[in-house]
Design a protein around this motif. Structure first.
Motif, mmCIF file in Angstrom:
data_model
loop_
_atom_site.group_PDB
_atom_site.id
_atom_site.type_symbol
_atom_site.label_atom_id
_atom_site.label_comp_id
_atom_site.label_asym_id
_atom_site.label_seq_id
_atom_site.Cartn_x
_atom_site.Cartn_y
_atom_site.Cartn_z
ATOM 1 N N TYR A 230 0.849 -1.201 0.000
ATOM 2 C CA TYR A 230 0.000 0.000 0.000
ATOM 3 C C TYR A 230 0.878 1.242 0.000
ATOM 4 O O TYR A 230 1.854 1.331 0.757
ATOM 5 N N CYS A 231 0.530 2.189 -0.868
ATOM 6 C CA CYS A 231 1.278 3.445 -0.936
ATOM 7 C C CYS A 231 0.588 4.507 -0.077
ATOM 8 O O CYS A 231 -0.499 4.978 -0.435
ATOM 9 N N PRO A 232 1.176 4.892 1.045
ATOM 10 C CA PRO A 232 0.551 5.924 1.893
ATOM 11 C C PRO A 232 0.445 7.272 1.209
ATOM 12 O O PRO A 232 -0.384 8.101 1.584
ATOM 13 N N SER A 233 1.275 7.486 0.177
ATOM 14 C CA SER A 233 1.279 8.782 -0.482
ATOM 15 C C SER A 233 0.090 8.966 -1.423
ATOM 16 O O SER A 233 -0.606 9.978 -1.362
ATOM 17 N N CYS A 234 -0.162 7.966 -2.289
ATOM 18 C CA CYS A 234 -1.242 8.118 -3.265
ATOM 19 C C CYS A 234 -2.437 7.221 -2.991
ATOM 20 O O CYS A 234 -3.501 7.398 -3.591
ATOM 21 N N GLY A 235 -2.287 6.203 -2.130
ATOM 22 C CA GLY A 235 -3.400 5.347 -1.777
ATOM 23 C C GLY A 235 -3.608 4.158 -2.686
ATOM 24 O O GLY A 235 -4.632 3.472 -2.578
ATOM 25 N N ARG A 255 9.555 9.999 -8.528
ATOM 26 C CA ARG A 255 10.580 9.058 -8.085
ATOM 27 C C ARG A 255 9.877 7.962 -7.296
ATOM 28 O O ARG A 255 8.921 8.227 -6.572
ATOM 29 N N PRO A 256 10.281 6.703 -7.461
ATOM 30 C CA PRO A 256 9.597 5.594 -6.773
ATOM 31 C C PRO A 256 9.595 5.783 -5.262
ATOM 32 O O PRO A 256 10.611 6.141 -4.661
ATOM 33 N N LEU A 257 8.447 5.566 -4.643
ATOM 34 C CA LEU A 257 8.321 5.667 -3.200
ATOM 35 C C LEU A 257 8.099 4.283 -2.610
ATOM 36 O O LEU A 257 7.350 3.476 -3.164
ATOM 37 N N PRO A 258 8.745 3.971 -1.474
ATOM 38 C CA PRO A 258 8.535 2.659 -0.850
ATOM 39 C C PRO A 258 7.091 2.516 -0.367
ATOM 40 O O PRO A 258 6.467 3.477 0.086
ATOM 41 N N MET A 259 6.579 1.286 -0.460
ATOM 42 C CA MET A 259 5.210 1.004 -0.067
ATOM 43 C C MET A 259 5.195 0.228 1.246
ATOM 44 O O MET A 259 6.161 -0.451 1.594
ATOM 45 N N ALA A 260 4.099 0.333 1.982
ATOM 46 C CA ALA A 260 3.926 -0.423 3.218
ATOM 47 C C ALA A 260 3.488 -1.845 2.861
ATOM 48 O O ALA A 260 2.541 -2.033 2.110
ATOM 49 N N ILE A 261 4.200 -2.835 3.388
ATOM 50 C CA ILE A 261 3.954 -4.234 3.054
ATOM 51 C C ILE A 261 3.104 -4.890 4.144
ATOM 52 O O ILE A 261 3.395 -4.763 5.337
ATOM 53 N N VAL A 262 2.063 -5.608 3.727
ATOM 54 C CA VAL A 262 1.225 -6.390 4.631
ATOM 55 C C VAL A 262 1.339 -7.855 4.222
ATOM 56 O O VAL A 262 1.195 -8.186 3.047
ATOM 57 N N GLY A 263 1.604 -8.733 5.192
ATOM 58 C CA GLY A 263 1.647 -10.151 4.864
ATOM 59 C C GLY A 263 2.819 -10.865 5.527
ATOM 60 O O GLY A 263 3.512 -10.285 6.362
ATOM 61 N N PRO A 264 2.990 -12.125 5.145
ATOM 62 C CA PRO A 264 2.226 -12.840 4.126
ATOM 63 C C PRO A 264 0.792 -13.104 4.564
ATOM 64 O O PRO A 264 0.517 -13.302 5.743
ATOM 65 N N LEU A 265 -0.073 -13.105 3.572
ATOM 66 C CA LEU A 265 -1.508 -13.325 3.808
ATOM 67 C C LEU A 265 -2.104 -14.039 2.601
ATOM 68 O O LEU A 265 -1.446 -14.244 1.589
ATOM 69 N N TRP A 266 -3.362 -14.411 2.716
ATOM 70 C CA TRP A 266 -4.059 -15.085 1.632
ATOM 71 C C TRP A 266 -4.443 -14.063 0.571
ATOM 72 O O TRP A 266 -5.148 -13.094 0.861
ATOM 73 N N THR A 267 -3.977 -14.254 -0.664
ATOM 74 C CA THR A 267 -4.281 -13.319 -1.742
ATOM 75 C C THR A 267 -5.290 -13.884 -2.734
ATOM 76 O O THR A 267 -5.652 -13.207 -3.689
ATOM 77 N N GLY A 268 -5.729 -15.123 -2.504
ATOM 78 C CA GLY A 268 -6.735 -15.721 -3.379
ATOM 79 C C GLY A 268 -8.135 -15.252 -3.034
ATOM 80 O O GLY A 268 -8.336 -14.285 -2.292
ATOM 81 N N ASN A 269 -9.138 -15.943 -3.558
ATOM 82 C CA ASN A 269 -10.532 -15.569 -3.323
ATOM 83 C C ASN A 269 -10.910 -15.784 -1.860
ATOM 84 O O ASN A 269 -10.501 -16.755 -1.235
#
Length: 367
Positions: A230-235, A255-269
């Protein structure tokens, strides 16, 4: 005092009963009835049964052949025994033991339930490995967590300790909490060469519930066990792979901005369409037709990405008054995006569109 829920009447006595959780019990009954229809059998273990309402409904409404009602609190025995006296005593077992002791007994005796219901208060992490050893292959596990603070970024150290995942307080925090719970159970299953597949998942009033089907298949954990950035800057969101976590930068900036990482988690349905369709089909004859709109809502959000956008967040990011949610969803669909309402919140949408596309579309709908 006697209470009627579904097709059963029972007494609360000194046992715990949460009336606002009826929908979760309704859906549990529907899934159990579908399982009984598919397999011709249904043996249920309710590990934290309280007054026994779930056991009664599984027996009377879903047609369970045998029910095992366990509660570690011996003080609820009289209430539990009184309520379950409605059933044939040959079909009922009552115990007062710790949950893990019950699971170990199932494994040792090879007496595997078709459905295990774990309506826990707080976090259920200590039961994730043991419940998988107790359930029948092809059977169901219905798991509850009220531990929202650990899974929603408030206590990230507890999330790491209990679920092996890092959390962030993003706008999709409730959905990610569900996915952390599924992912942790799936990872425990993979260690035992079991595959865990969600039947349905739901968040309601700070309570997280997942029902999964457990099969003896070669697990392909890497396919649906990953990360959300998730990018806190642009959402905006992205789905970095395990091999490219170090490249999890948001590209929507000069310029590339670092994103907040969540996980590992289930990314399927979060849900299984076949199960949902069968539950919808059987709902009228079960007297639970009032749950069909909710099940259809779960159905509509199934194939969408593992995150969502609150309308307030869209308005804040775009500095605009947001249009009606349904109009925004319809407009996104007309542009070729997948989009749907979601059960997670009445003012939230799920879509394949980026936050920039959502804001641009919302702006065109304003007078």
């Amino acid at each position: 005092m006697e209470i009627t829920e579904g097709r059963v009447t029972f007494s609360i006595g000194n046992a715990f009963y949460r009336p606002h959780s009826q929908r979760s019990r309704d859906l549990g009954v529907l899934a159990a009835a579908v399982y009984k229809h598919r397999t011709g059998q249904l043996n249920v273990l309710d590990t934290m049964t309280g007054c026994g309402i779930r056991v009664l409904r599984y027996a009377i409404e879903a047609g369970a052949d045998r029910v095992w009602a366990n509660d570690s609190d011996l003080d609820v025995h009289n209430t539990l025994q009184q309520n379950l006296s409605q059933l044939n005593p040959d079909r009922v077992r009552i115990t007062h033991e710790s949950v893990n002791r019950v699971f170990w007994r199932c494994a040792i005796d090879r007496d595997y339930p078709d459905l295990i219901d774990i309506d826990s208060f707080g976090n259920p992490a200590e039961f994730l490995a043991s419940c998988l050893q107790a359930v029948r292959y092809g059977g169901l596990i219905y798991l509850t967590s009220t531990d929202g603070r650990a899974m929603s970024g408030h206590y990230p150290q507890d999330s790491l300790r209990l679920y092996g995942a890092t959390t962030r307080s993003t706008p999709s925090v409730q959905e990610h909490a569900l996915r952390i719970l599924i992912g942790s159970l799936a990872q425990q299953g993979a260690m035992q060469r079991l595959t865990v597949q969600p039947v349905f998942s739901m968040y309601s009033g700070q309570i997280y519930r997942i029902m999964v089907c457990v099969t003896r298949d070669v697990p392909k954990l890497e396919k649906h066990h990953g990360f959300v950035a998730y990018c806190p800057s642009c959402g905006d969101y992205s789905l970095p792979t395990w091999r490219h976590l170090t490249r999890a930068d948001c590209p929507h900036h000069t310029r590339p901005l670092p994103m907040a990482i969540v996980g590992p988690l289930w990314t399927g349905n979060l849900h299984d369409l076949t199960w949902l369709s069968d539950m919808i089909a059987i709902a009228p004859e079960q007297g639970l037709a009032d749950q069909i709109p909710f099940l259809k809502l779960l159905h509509s959000e199934t194939y969408l990405p593992p995150y969502h956008f609150p309308m307030g967040e869209i308005g804040r990011r775009g500095k605009l008054d947001v249009p009606k949610r349904d109009r925004l969803i319809e407009s996104l669909q007309q542009q070729g995006f997948l989009a749907s309402a979601t059960h997670l919140s009445p003012d939230t949408i799920k879509t394949t569109a980026s936050i920039a596309s959502i804001i641009e579309t919302a702006r065109t709908l304003l007078p």
